[in-house]
Design an enzyme around this catalytic site. Structure first.
Site, PDB file in Angstrom:
ATOM      1  N   ASP A  97      88.395 -32.220   7.439  1.00  0.00           N
ATOM      2  CA  ASP A  97      88.063 -31.957   5.849  1.00  0.00           C
ATOM      3  C   ASP A  97      89.262 -31.639   5.115  1.00  0.00           C
ATOM      4  O   ASP A  97      90.548 -31.142   5.644  1.00  0.00           O
ATOM      5  CB  ASP A  97      87.177 -30.755   5.950  1.00  0.00           C
ATOM      6  CG  ASP A  97      86.342 -30.955   4.536  1.00  0.00           C
ATOM      7  OD1 ASP A  97      86.587 -31.985   3.662  1.00  0.00           O
ATOM      8  OD2 ASP A  97      85.484 -30.167   3.949  1.00  0.00           O
ATOM      9  N   LEU A 101      93.527 -39.677  27.602  1.00  0.00           N
ATOM     10  CA  LEU A 101      92.603 -39.095  26.313  1.00  0.00           C
ATOM     11  C   LEU A 101      91.638 -40.251  25.792  1.00  0.00           C
ATOM     12  O   LEU A 101      91.982 -41.169  25.738  1.00  0.00           O
ATOM     13  CB  LEU A 101      93.339 -38.597  25.085  1.00  0.00           C
ATOM     14  CG  LEU A 101      92.160 -38.161  23.894  1.00  0.00           C
ATOM     15  CD1 LEU A 101      91.853 -36.741  24.281  1.00  0.00           C
ATOM     16  CD2 LEU A 101      93.237 -37.926  22.736  1.00  0.00           C
ATOM     17  N   HIS A 150      94.237 -39.029   2.505  1.00  0.00           N
ATOM     18  CA  HIS A 150      93.622 -39.782   3.557  1.00  0.00           C
ATOM     19  C   HIS A 150      94.675 -40.566   4.287  1.00  0.00           C
ATOM     20  O   HIS A 150      94.568 -40.626   5.541  1.00  0.00           O
ATOM     21  CB  HIS A 150      92.678 -40.794   3.163  1.00  0.00           C
ATOM     22  CG  HIS A 150      91.480 -40.207   2.332  1.00  0.00           C
ATOM     23  ND1 HIS A 150      90.760 -39.286   2.723  1.00  0.00           N
ATOM     24  CD2 HIS A 150      90.770 -40.690   1.156  1.00  0.00           C
ATOM     25  CE1 HIS A 150      89.653 -38.914   2.042  1.00  0.00           C
ATOM     26  NE2 HIS A 150      89.781 -39.744   1.010  1.00  0.00           N
TER      27      HIS A 150
HETATM   28  C1  FPP Z   1      87.149 -35.300   4.432  1.00  0.00           C
HETATM   29  O1  FPP Z   1      88.210 -35.012   3.360  1.00  0.00           O
HETATM   30  C2  FPP Z   1      87.759 -36.539   5.071  1.00  0.00           C
HETATM   31  C3  FPP Z   1      87.359 -37.812   5.108  1.00  0.00           C
HETATM   32  C4  FPP Z   1      85.989 -37.964   4.557  1.00  0.00           C
HETATM   33  C5  FPP Z   1      87.953 -38.979   5.374  1.00  0.00           C
HETATM   34  C6  FPP Z   1      88.828 -38.758   6.852  1.00  0.00           C
HETATM   35  C7  FPP Z   1      89.547 -39.873   7.224  1.00  0.00           C
HETATM   36  C8  FPP Z   1      90.711 -39.850   7.678  1.00  0.00           C
HETATM   37  C9  FPP Z   1      91.476 -38.469   8.180  1.00  0.00           C
HETATM   38  C10 FPP Z   1      91.729 -40.988   8.127  1.00  0.00           C
HETATM   39  C11 FPP Z   1      90.603 -41.880   8.992  1.00  0.00           C
HETATM   40  C12 FPP Z   1      91.496 -42.928   9.526  1.00  0.00           C
HETATM   41  C13 FPP Z   1      91.362 -43.566  10.570  1.00  0.00           C
HETATM   42  C14 FPP Z   1      92.032 -44.285  11.374  1.00  0.00           C
HETATM   43  C15 FPP Z   1      89.783 -43.888  11.048  1.00  0.00           C
HETATM   44  P1  FPP Z   1      87.756 -35.145   1.852  1.00  0.00           P
HETATM   45  O2  FPP Z   1      87.982 -36.366   1.295  1.00  0.00           O
HETATM   46  O3  FPP Z   1      85.997 -34.723   1.838  1.00  0.00           O
HETATM   47  O4  FPP Z   1      88.635 -33.786   1.306  1.00  0.00           O
HETATM   48  P2  FPP Z   1      88.002 -32.726   0.258  1.00  0.00           P
HETATM   49  O5  FPP Z   1      87.027 -31.925   0.905  1.00  0.00           O
HETATM   50  O6  FPP Z   1      89.423 -31.973   0.013  1.00  0.00           O
HETATM   51  O7  FPP Z   1      87.433 -33.466  -0.973  1.00  0.00           O
END
Ligand code: FPP
Length: 232
Positions: free
Chosen positions: A14, A125, A31
């Site tokens: 997150d 892993l 992201h």
């Molecule tokens: C939450 O942060 C994150 C997500 C919803 C997406 C997570 C995805 C990645 C880290 C990359 C995925 C990559 C691959 C290769 C599968 P948020 O956007 O909710 O953050 P915020 O709460 O600060 O708005």
């Protein structure tokens, strides 16, 4: 850190959006950085001897986000594996996924399936990406599958261990980490977290790294896990 390494670690990644906003960048930049953190943390977990690392990359609720952001998140696996699949192979890491892939665009499905196939013989892993994953949905699908088997003559004798096999993720989780300060489970691994140690760190996912992972493992090692019994 001692050698009591959690075998299964699950992470709610997150804080990508807030990380980007603080830097005056679009959310997608968070992201992108978050995807690089996946590489860092997977390599670290592999070195430390973790068996399975499950990362919540896209929830069944994330489709509600603006189209541009959803589109970018669908492209990220392709960008990620183009850049890092060779390294994952060299490090003997096996890629798997948990969730319903069918809803993604076909090229997203293809790159993920290719990464899964290419790494299927690796023995290090297991890097499991939870994508289009929701735990209630996972449990519901498991129940439906079991009900069908009973309808077709299976004895109605389900145990807890049996039921785990009907889920996308059959293992119990030793350690669950959520980054970026929120203290919620958000429909992640509800069954599998029954006896997990939970750690909520204020660090945003794009800033998470090997040192932070080690700190979480050290904290895990200080916890007294009793599984409902008494301390030895
Ligand atoms: C939450 O942060 C994150 C997500 C919803 C997406 C997570 C995805 C990645 C880290 C990359 C995925 C990559 C691959 C290769 C599968 P948020 O956007 O909710 O953050 P915020 O709460 O600060 O708005």
């Amino acid at each position: 850190m001692n050698d009591n390494i959690p075998q299964t670690i699950a992470i709610i990644m997150d804080g990508n959006g807030r990380w980007a906003k603080q830097r005056g960048l679009p959310r997608t930049a968070g992201h992108k950085q978050g995807a690089d953190t996946i590489r860092t943390v997977a390599l670290a977990a592999n070195e430390l001897g973790v068996k399975k690392l499950i990362l919540y990359a896209f929830s069944t609720e994330n489709w509600k986000r603006p189209e541009g952001e959803v589109g970018y998140l669908c492209k990220l696996p392709g960008l990620f594996f183009n850049k890092y699949i060779r390294e994952l192979m060299e490090k003997n890491i096996r890629v798997t996924f948990a969730g319903e892939l069918e809803r993604f665009p076909s090229d997203t499905q293809k790159v993920i399936n290719r990464a899964v196939n290419d790494t299927s013989h690796n023995t290090g892993l297991e890097l499991c990406l939870a994508i289009n994953y929701g735990s209630r949905r996972e449990i519901l699908l498991g129940i439906q599958k079991y009900a069908d088997e009973v309808k077709n003559g299976r004895k109605n004798d389900l145990t807890e261990e049996d039921f785990s096999q009907y889920l996308f993720v059959p293992e119990d989780i030793d350690l669950m980490i959520r980054t970026s300060g929120e203290v919620r489970i958000s429909n992640f691994l509800l069954w599998q977290l029954a006896y997990s140690e939970l750690i909520f760190t204020p660090v945003a996912w794009p800033d998470f790294n090997k040192e932070e992972l080690i700190k979480c493992i050290e904290e895990f090692q200080h916890r007294d896990r009793r599984f409902g019994g008494l301390t030895k």
